[in-house]
Motif scaffolding. Structure first.
Motif, PDB file in Angstrom:
ATOM      1  N   ASP A  67      12.001  -1.386  -1.105  1.00 40.43           N
ATOM      2  CA  ASP A  67      10.561  -1.487  -1.310  1.00 40.43           C
ATOM      3  C   ASP A  67      10.268  -2.047  -2.702  1.00 40.43           C
ATOM      4  OD1 ASP A  67      10.781   0.609  -3.161  1.00 40.43           O
ATOM      5  OD2 ASP A  67       9.952   2.108  -1.803  1.00 40.43           O
ATOM      6  N   MET A  98       6.665  -1.324   6.187  1.00 41.60           N
ATOM      7  CA  MET A  98       6.239  -1.850   4.892  1.00 41.60           C
ATOM      8  C   MET A  98       5.151  -0.934   4.348  1.00 41.60           C
ATOM      9  SD  MET A  98       5.977  -5.980   5.497  1.00 41.60           S
ATOM     10  CE  MET A  98       4.752  -5.887   6.771  1.00 41.60           C
ATOM     11  N   ASP A 108       6.438  -5.639   0.148  1.00 42.16           N
ATOM     12  CA  ASP A 108       7.540  -5.117   0.948  1.00 42.16           C
ATOM     13  C   ASP A 108       7.840  -5.976   2.171  1.00 42.16           C
ATOM     14  OD1 ASP A 108       7.672  -3.031  -0.835  1.00 42.16           O
ATOM     15  OD2 ASP A 108       6.598  -1.618   0.433  1.00 42.16           O
ATOM     16  N   SER A 158      11.984  -8.499   0.580  1.00 46.12           N
ATOM     17  CA  SER A 158      12.621  -7.199   0.372  1.00 46.12           C
ATOM     18  C   SER A 158      13.953  -7.014   1.089  1.00 46.12           C
ATOM     19  CB  SER A 158      11.662  -6.077   0.800  1.00 46.12           C
ATOM     20  OG  SER A 158      11.451  -6.098   2.195  1.00 46.12           O
TER      21      SER A 158
END
Length: 134
Positions: A32, A60, A66, A71
Motif C-alpha cells: 500500500d 485498494m 494503491d 503497488s
C-alpha cells in the motif's frame, strides 16, 4: 512468462535461445501507499512457461496510490529445474518486475477484468562456463 536463460547470454537481459520453464513459481507482491504488504500470493507457470495471476482478494485503500500498476510487482520464487534454478534480474525478477497495462481486457457474463502484464522473467543455469575473448 518464465524462461531458462541460455548460457550464451549469461549476465545480460537477452532471452535469445531461452527455453520456457513449466511449473516455475513466481509471486505477486503488492504494497500500500505506506509500504505495507497488502497482497501476496505465489503462482505457478503452465506447461508453456506462462503464468496467470488472478488477484483475488486484492483491495485498494486509496484509489490512486494503491493501484496495481504502482503497488504490485512480480518476483521469481523457484524453478523446478536443477540445471536452471538460479535467480536472474532479467526484467527486475529479483527486485520485482512492475506491472504494465497493455490495453487487454477480459469480459465474462457478470464481470469485466483488466489484464496487466509483467516480465518476461528468467532463471539462469548454475554451470555456465565463462567464455574468454582474446
Amino acid at each position: 512468462m518464465v524462461y531458462c536463460q541460455s548460457c550464451q547470454h549469461y549476465g545480460t537481459w537477452s532471452l535469445s535461445g531461452a527455453d520456457p520453464i513449466p511449473a516455475a513459481k513466481v509471486s505477486v507482491i503488492c504494497k500500500d501507499h505506506r509500504e505495507r504488504v497488502s497482497y501476496y500470493k505465489a503462482f505457478e507457470t503452465d506447461a508453456h512457461g506462462y503464468f496467470y495471476a488472478q488477484l483475488e482478494g486484492f483491495t485498494m485503500s486509496h484509489y490512486l496510490l494503491d493501484h496495481p500498476l504502482t503497488s504490485c510487482h512480480v518476483k521469481l520464487v523457484s524453478s523446478p529445474l536443477e540445471s536452471c534454478n538460479l535467480l536472474s534480474n532479467v526484467n527486475y525478477g529479483l527486485n520485482g518486475s512492475p506491472l504494465r497495462y497493455e490495453n487487454k481486457r477480459l469480459f465474462g457474463k457478470n464481470y469485466k477484468a483488466l489484464v496487466f502484464v509483467a516480465g518476461p522473467l528468467a532463471f539462469r543455469p548454475a554451470n555456465c562456463t565463462p567464455t574468454y575473448h582474446q
